[in-house]
Scaffold this motif. Sequence first.
Motif, PDB file in Angstrom:
ATOM      1  N   ASN A  33       4.123  -5.491 -10.113  1.00 48.30           N
ATOM      2  CA  ASN A  33       3.863  -4.320  -9.275  1.00 48.30           C
ATOM      3  C   ASN A  33       4.109  -4.547  -7.782  1.00 48.30           C
ATOM      4  O   ASN A  33       3.523  -3.857  -6.935  1.00 48.30           O
ATOM      5  CB  ASN A  33       2.418  -3.821  -9.479  1.00 48.30           C
ATOM      6  N   GLN A  34       4.964  -5.504  -7.464  1.00 51.72           N
ATOM      7  CA  GLN A  34       5.313  -5.760  -6.071  1.00 51.72           C
ATOM      8  C   GLN A  34       6.803  -6.092  -5.953  1.00 51.72           C
ATOM      9  O   GLN A  34       7.391  -6.659  -6.880  1.00 51.72           O
ATOM     10  CB  GLN A  34       4.507  -6.931  -5.494  1.00 51.72           C
ATOM     11  N   VAL A  35       7.362  -5.718  -4.808  1.00 58.55           N
ATOM     12  CA  VAL A  35       8.748  -6.101  -4.526  1.00 58.55           C
ATOM     13  C   VAL A  35       8.747  -7.497  -3.923  1.00 58.55           C
ATOM     14  O   VAL A  35       8.039  -7.768  -2.944  1.00 58.55           O
ATOM     15  CB  VAL A  35       9.424  -5.116  -3.546  1.00 58.55           C
ATOM     16  N   HIS A  36       9.533  -8.374  -4.508  1.00 56.33           N
ATOM     17  CA  HIS A  36       9.676  -9.739  -3.999  1.00 56.33           C
ATOM     18  C   HIS A  36      11.100  -9.922  -3.476  1.00 56.33           C
ATOM     19  O   HIS A  36      12.053  -9.390  -4.050  1.00 56.33           O
ATOM     20  CB  HIS A  36       9.385 -10.747  -5.116  1.00 56.33           C
ATOM     21  N   ILE A  37      11.215 -10.697  -2.390  1.00 60.04           N
ATOM     22  CA  ILE A  37      12.513 -10.914  -1.774  1.00 60.04           C
ATOM     23  C   ILE A  37      12.876 -12.389  -1.794  1.00 60.04           C
ATOM     24  O   ILE A  37      12.036 -13.247  -1.529  1.00 60.04           O
ATOM     25  CB  ILE A  37      12.550 -10.377  -0.318  1.00 60.04           C
ATOM     26  N   GLU A  38      14.112 -12.665  -2.160  1.00 54.73           N
ATOM     27  CA  GLU A  38      14.660 -14.017  -2.051  1.00 54.73           C
ATOM     28  C   GLU A  38      15.464 -14.061  -0.751  1.00 54.73           C
ATOM     29  O   GLU A  38      16.582 -13.562  -0.674  1.00 54.73           O
ATOM     30  CB  GLU A  38      15.552 -14.333  -3.258  1.00 54.73           C
ATOM     31  N   ASP A  54       0.822  -1.215   0.000  1.00 55.41           N
ATOM     32  CA  ASP A  54       0.000   0.000   0.000  1.00 55.41           C
ATOM     33  C   ASP A  54       0.856   1.264   0.000  1.00 55.41           C
ATOM     34  O   ASP A  54       0.415   2.323  -0.483  1.00 55.41           O
ATOM     35  CB  ASP A  54      -0.932   0.006   1.211  1.00 55.41           C
ATOM     36  N   LEU A  55       2.071   1.181   0.547  1.00 59.47           N
ATOM     37  CA  LEU A  55       2.957   2.342   0.612  1.00 59.47           C
ATOM     38  C   LEU A  55       3.991   2.357  -0.520  1.00 59.47           C
ATOM     39  O   LEU A  55       4.517   3.410  -0.857  1.00 59.47           O
ATOM     40  CB  LEU A  55       3.684   2.379   1.959  1.00 59.47           C
ATOM     41  N   CYS A  56       4.267   1.179  -1.093  1.00 60.30           N
ATOM     42  CA  CYS A  56       5.264   1.097  -2.168  1.00 60.30           C
ATOM     43  C   CYS A  56       4.724   1.750  -3.443  1.00 60.30           C
ATOM     44  O   CYS A  56       3.604   1.459  -3.885  1.00 60.30           O
ATOM     45  CB  CYS A  56       5.603  -0.366  -2.435  1.00 60.30           C
ATOM     46  N   VAL A  57       5.530   2.640  -4.045  1.00 58.41           N
ATOM     47  CA  VAL A  57       5.130   3.327  -5.269  1.00 58.41           C
ATOM     48  C   VAL A  57       5.796   2.733  -6.509  1.00 58.41           C
ATOM     49  O   VAL A  57       5.618   3.241  -7.618  1.00 58.41           O
ATOM     50  CB  VAL A  57       5.452   4.840  -5.170  1.00 58.41           C
ATOM     51  N   GLY A  58       6.568   1.683  -6.317  1.00 62.76           N
ATOM     52  CA  GLY A  58       7.200   1.024  -7.458  1.00 62.76           C
ATOM     53  C   GLY A  58       8.382   1.778  -8.036  1.00 62.76           C
ATOM     54  O   GLY A  58       8.661   1.648  -9.236  1.00 62.76           O
ATOM     55  N   CYS A  59       9.081   2.545  -7.221  1.00 68.66           N
ATOM     56  CA  CYS A  59      10.219   3.321  -7.735  1.00 68.66           C
ATOM     57  C   CYS A  59      11.444   2.462  -8.027  1.00 68.66           C
ATOM     58  O   CYS A  59      12.357   2.884  -8.734  1.00 68.66           O
ATOM     59  CB  CYS A  59      10.595   4.421  -6.742  1.00 68.66           C
ATOM     60  N   ARG A  60      11.500   1.267  -7.442  1.00 66.44           N
ATOM     61  CA  ARG A  60      12.580   0.296  -7.652  1.00 66.44           C
ATOM     62  C   ARG A  60      13.935   0.727  -7.086  1.00 66.44           C
ATOM     63  O   ARG A  60      14.959   0.130  -7.397  1.00 66.44           O
ATOM     64  CB  ARG A  60      12.739  -0.033  -9.140  1.00 66.44           C
ATOM     65  N   GLN A  61      13.974   1.765  -6.266  1.00 65.73           N
ATOM     66  CA  GLN A  61      15.251   2.195  -5.704  1.00 65.73           C
ATOM     67  C   GLN A  61      15.869   1.092  -4.828  1.00 65.73           C
ATOM     68  O   GLN A  61      17.081   0.893  -4.837  1.00 65.73           O
ATOM     69  CB  GLN A  61      15.067   3.457  -4.858  1.00 65.73           C
ATOM     70  N   CYS A  62      15.024   0.377  -4.103  1.00 63.22           N
ATOM     71  CA  CYS A  62      15.541  -0.702  -3.254  1.00 63.22           C
ATOM     72  C   CYS A  62      16.125  -1.826  -4.089  1.00 63.22           C
ATOM     73  O   CYS A  62      17.161  -2.406  -3.747  1.00 63.22           O
ATOM     74  CB  CYS A  62      14.433  -1.234  -2.343  1.00 63.22           C
TER      75      CYS A  62
END
Length: 279
Positions: free
Chosen positions: A86-91, A64-72
């Motif tokens: 449209n979501q950040v996924h973590i391995e 809900d807070l992630c804007v998809g900027c991909r900086q991370c």
Amino acid sequence: MVIAFLSGKGGTGKTLFSVNLASLVKDSVYMDCDVEEPNGHLFLHPEILNQVPVNKIIPVFDPDLCVGCRQCVDFCRYNALAFIHNQVHIEGSLCHGCGGCKIICEHQAVRETAHEIGHIDIGKSNKINTMTGWMNVIEEAATPIIEEMFDHVDKTKLVFADCPPGASCSVMACIKNADYVVVVAEATLYGQENLKLILELLTEFNSHYGIILNQSNTQDNPVKRYIMERNIPILGEVNYELELAKRSSMGEIVSISKSRYHSMFKKFLYQILKEANYE
């Protein structure tokens, strides 16, 4: 003082020497830092007095807070993050828990949670204090467990750290916490090549070290020749003995049970402490 026992490969006798030497010193600490395959407990059979969980911090992303900027994603040097659908996924196995993604996020979309990767058994075996690190199955990051072990150990005592084989990050964690390093080497060409790797690493860390030659009764000993050409201190040599091999394979602490081996390990201990300038 921390004395670390290393080798360029497995099976050279690190546990044999560290367990038997620790058993000669009252109120010493035996640390089993080979957290993927600890085996010192098979000799010492310690009574476990306390168990300390070890956690790795991993990020959790708020969609809900992630804007998809991909900086991370761009920031992560371990390639643990990916932006998919449209979501950040973590391995999780790639994440080192550095916290960089949380710091760089301008939208406070990242929080952190603790993920248990293993634990430390703290115990007692007769006059010896013991610490055994255990990494959970499927986990890959041994270094945080080893670092936690060194944070907990009483370095005012004489600490014998039985370290992982090879020259990986987990080995480096042991080297940087050691006051003196004992390299256990075997007298084979394969052993020589692996010895070179660990010696290069010790040189990078500017470590103070010496070498014990195990299974040294070969007519042509390439490892001994290699060591002597470089003026590296030889702390002692052990010839191959079937009796020693059998007793050790049964989990016997020969420095206590057999007078001949008691004398041998006493000499090794004296030479190590002398080289380490231990008082």
